[in-house]
Scaffold this active site. Structure first.
Site, PDB file in Angstrom:
ATOM      1  N   TRP A 102      13.718 -67.635  57.403  1.00 44.52           N
ATOM      2  CA  TRP A 102      12.803 -67.984  56.299  1.00 44.52           C
ATOM      3  C   TRP A 102      11.385 -67.577  56.627  1.00 44.52           C
ATOM      4  O   TRP A 102      10.650 -67.114  55.754  1.00 44.52           O
ATOM      5  CB  TRP A 102      12.911 -69.469  55.956  1.00 44.52           C
ATOM      6  CG  TRP A 102      14.283 -69.842  55.485  1.00 44.52           C
ATOM      7  CD1 TRP A 102      15.160 -70.697  56.091  1.00 44.52           C
ATOM      8  CD2 TRP A 102      14.974 -69.340  54.328  1.00 44.52           C
ATOM      9  NE1 TRP A 102      16.329 -70.762  55.371  1.00 44.52           N
ATOM     10  CE2 TRP A 102      16.253 -69.947  54.297  1.00 44.52           C
ATOM     11  CE3 TRP A 102      14.629 -68.435  53.318  1.00 44.52           C
ATOM     12  CZ2 TRP A 102      17.195 -69.678  53.290  1.00 44.52           C
ATOM     13  CZ3 TRP A 102      15.564 -68.175  52.307  1.00 44.52           C
ATOM     14  CH2 TRP A 102      16.817 -68.784  52.309  1.00 44.52           C
ATOM     15  N   ASP A 169       6.101 -74.361  54.986  1.00 38.24           N
ATOM     16  CA  ASP A 169       7.353 -74.392  54.229  1.00 38.24           C
ATOM     17  C   ASP A 169       8.146 -75.569  54.787  1.00 38.24           C
ATOM     18  O   ASP A 169       8.654 -75.514  55.897  1.00 38.24           O
ATOM     19  CB  ASP A 169       8.090 -73.063  54.440  1.00 38.24           C
ATOM     20  CG  ASP A 169       9.475 -73.053  53.797  1.00 38.24           C
ATOM     21  OD1 ASP A 169       9.881 -74.078  53.204  1.00 38.24           O
ATOM     22  OD2 ASP A 169      10.147 -72.006  53.892  1.00 38.24           O
ATOM     23  N   LYS A 193      17.193 -79.380  49.152  1.00 35.02           N
ATOM     24  CA  LYS A 193      17.662 -79.830  50.457  1.00 35.02           C
ATOM     25  C   LYS A 193      17.387 -81.321  50.658  1.00 35.02           C
ATOM     26  O   LYS A 193      18.303 -82.095  50.839  1.00 35.02           O
ATOM     27  CB  LYS A 193      17.048 -78.995  51.563  1.00 35.02           C
ATOM     28  CG  LYS A 193      17.813 -77.682  51.735  1.00 35.02           C
ATOM     29  CD  LYS A 193      16.977 -76.489  51.857  1.00 35.02           C
ATOM     30  CE  LYS A 193      17.831 -75.222  51.826  1.00 35.02           C
ATOM     31  NZ  LYS A 193      17.015 -74.028  51.761  1.00 35.02           N
TER      32      LYS A 193
HETATM   33  C1  LIG Z   1      16.461 -72.842  51.629  1.00 34.25           C
HETATM   34  C2  LIG Z   1      15.152 -72.476  52.183  1.00 34.25           C
HETATM   35  C3  LIG Z   1      14.290 -71.576  51.530  1.00 34.25           C
HETATM   36  C4  LIG Z   1      14.672 -70.850  50.256  1.00 34.25           C
HETATM   37  O1  LIG Z   1      14.668 -71.706  49.192  1.00 34.25           O
HETATM   38  P1  LIG Z   1      14.979 -71.210  47.704  1.00 34.25           P
HETATM   39  O2  LIG Z   1      14.642 -72.409  46.906  1.00 34.25           O
HETATM   40  O3  LIG Z   1      16.422 -70.817  47.680  1.00 34.25           O
HETATM   41  O4  LIG Z   1      14.101 -70.051  47.420  1.00 34.25           O
HETATM   42  C5  LIG Z   1      13.056 -71.327  52.087  1.00 34.25           C
HETATM   43  N1  LIG Z   1      12.677 -71.927  53.229  1.00 34.25           N
HETATM   44  C6  LIG Z   1      13.482 -72.778  53.891  1.00 34.25           C
HETATM   45  C7  LIG Z   1      12.994 -73.411  55.144  1.00 34.25           C
HETATM   46  C8  LIG Z   1      14.741 -73.079  53.391  1.00 34.25           C
HETATM   47  O5  LIG Z   1      15.528 -73.932  54.045  1.00 34.25           O
END
Ligand SMILES: *Cc1c(COP(=O)(O)O)cnc(C)c1O
Length: 352
Positions: A102, A169, A193
Site C-alpha cells: 500500500w 493511511d 476494514k
Molecule cells: C485495503 C487498503 C487500501 C486500499 O483500500 P481501497 O479502499 O480498496 O482503495 C489502502 N491502504 C491500506 C493500508 C489498506 O489496507
C-alpha cells in the site's frame, strides 16, 4: 451458524451493526422508506452524517482542534493521489516510509504530482519489519506513513516526530487502539476494514494544511470542495456512511478506543501466543512490529497444509489464506472480530 470471518477486507462487522443496517434498508428512521432510496439531503440522512462526523472526532479525541471529517468515494486508493494533489506543490517533495504494497501505491501516485522520496524501506527483508531511525529532511511538503500493513502484518508503534505535516493511511487499524491522533495532519481510511462497509473512505484533515500548493485542483479532487459541502458535494454512499456511523457508535458504546484496544490486545495475544508456542507454525512479521489486526504466519511443514486447511474449513474458519504476495496465512482480526472466533482458529492450530 455464522462462519468465523477472518477476511482482510471487506471484513467482519459487529452482528448488531449488521442487524441495524438490515433493518434500516427495510425501513429507515420510521420513514416507511428504505435507507437506500432516500435523498442524501433528507434531514434524516443529514442527522446520520453529522452524527458520524461527531463520532469520528470523539473517538479520535480531536473535537475543537481544527479538523474536518469527510466521507468520500474512491477508496483509500484515491487518497494516494488526492493527498498529493492537495499537499504537494508541482516541484515539491514528499517523504514516504515504504513498508509494503500500500505504501508503494501511495508513492507511485504522489510521484505523478511531484517528487516522492523514500525515507526508508523494509523491502530488503520482504517487508517483515518497520524501518526505524531514519532522517526526515526539512524540505518536504509532508511525510506519509502506512500505520498498519494489511498484507504483511506489521504495524508502526512509534510515529515520526516531525514538524512537517504527517499523513497516515490508517485503513486497517483506525480506532483499534489509543493514539495521539493530533500528531497527524491528515488521516485516511477505507471504511471496509475497521469501521464499516466498503464504499466510503474516512478522511480527517487539519484545515490549516490546505491551500498551500499554488495548484489548481479539480473540484472532485479538492478537499476544500468536500469540506464546503459537508461531504455532500455529490451523492455519497448513503448506506456505507450509515454503517460506519453504527460501527463507530458500537465502539463508543464499548467504552471507546481504549476499551477497543484491550479487546484487540487480548485477541492478538491469544493468536500470537499460539504461533510462538506451536512448533507447527512460524510468524512472518518481526516480533516488535507485529500487527494486532492482521496476523501473518506460515506452516513449518508444508506437507501439513491440506490437513490444516481441512480442519479449518470444518471449524467454519473463513478467508484466512495469506495474500498471494506473502503466502501462508493471514488472520485479520479487526475491531469487530470476537475473541471466540480467534479461539476457534487457535483450537484448529492446536489440533494439527
Ligand atoms: C485495503 C487498503 C487500501 C486500499 O483500500 P481501497 O479502499 O480498496 O482503495 C489502502 N491502504 C491500506 C493500508 C489498506 O489496507
Amino acid at each position: 451458524m455464522k462462519k468465523h470471518n477472518f477476511s482482510a477486507g471487506p471484513s467482519i462487522l459487529p452482528d448488531s451493526v449488521i442487524k441495524q443496517a438490515a433493518a434500516a434498508v427495510l425501513n429507515f428512521d420510521n420513514m416507511d422508506l428504505s435507507l437506500v432510496e432516500v435523498s442524501h439531503r433528507s434531514p434524516q440522512f443529514d442527522a446520520v452524517i453529522k452524527k458520524a462526523q461527531k463520532l469520528v472526532l470523539e473517538l479520535a479525541g480531536l473535537e475543537g482542534k481544527g479538523y474536518e471529517v469527510l466521507f468520500l468515494g474512491g477508496g483509500a486508493s484515491l487518497q494516494f493521489l488526492m493527498t498529493a494533489y492537495n499537499l504537494l506543490p508541482e516541484n515539491g517533495k514528499a517523504g514516504f516510509l515504504d513498508t509494503g504494497t500500500w505504501s508503494k501505491k501511495a508513492i507511485k501516485e504522489a510521484d505523478i504530482m511531484g517528487n516522492a522520496v523514500v525515507l526508508a524501506s523494509s523491502k530488503d527483508k520482504g517487508y517483515n519489519y518497520i524501518p526505524k531511525n531514519f532522517d526526515i529532511p526539512n524540505d518536504l511538503a509532508y511525510v506519509h506513513v502506512t500505520s498498519n500493513n494489511t498484507i504483511f502484518g506489521t504495524q508502526i508503534k512509534d510515529f515520526p516526530n516531525t514538524s512537517i505535516p504527517l499523513v497516515a493511511d490508517m485503513s486497517s487499524d483506525i480506532f483499534s487502539k489509543v493514539l495521539d491522533f493530533s500528531k497527524f495532519d491528515l488521516i485516511y481510511a477505507g471504511a471496509q476494514k475497521n469501521i464499516g462497509a466498503s464504499g466510503t473512505t474516512l478522511v480527517i484533515v487539519k484545515k490549516e494544511i490546505l491551500d498551500k500548493t499554488g495548484r489548481t485542483i479539480p473540484s472532485m479532487m479538492n478537499y476544500q470542495t468536500h469540506i464546503s459541502k459537508d461531504s455532500l458535494f455529490h451523492t455519497p454512499s448513503v448506506f456505507s456512511i450509515y454503517v460506519s456511523m453504527l460501527y463507530m457508535q458500537w465502539v463508543k458504546d464499548l467504552g471507546g478506543v481504549a476499551a477497543m484496544e484491550k479487546i484487540n490486545d487480548a485477541k492478538a495475544d491469544l493468536l500470537y501466543g499460539e504461533i510462538d508456542n506451536n512448533p507447527n507454525f512460524v510468524g512472518f512479521a518481526a516480533k516488535e512490529d507485529r500487527s494486532p489486526m492482521n496476523v501473518t504466519f506460515t506452516l513449518v511443514d508444508e506437507s501439513k497444509k491440506e490437513h490444516f486447511e481441512k480442519l479449518a474449513q470444518e471449524a467454519g474458519i473463513h478467508a484466512f489464506k495469506g495474500h498471494r504476495s506473502v503466502g501462508g496465512y493471514r488472520a485479520s482480526i479487526y475491531n469487530a472480530m470476537p475473541i471466540e472466533s480467534v479461539q476457534a482458529l487457535v483450537n484448529v492450530m492446536k489440533a494439527l
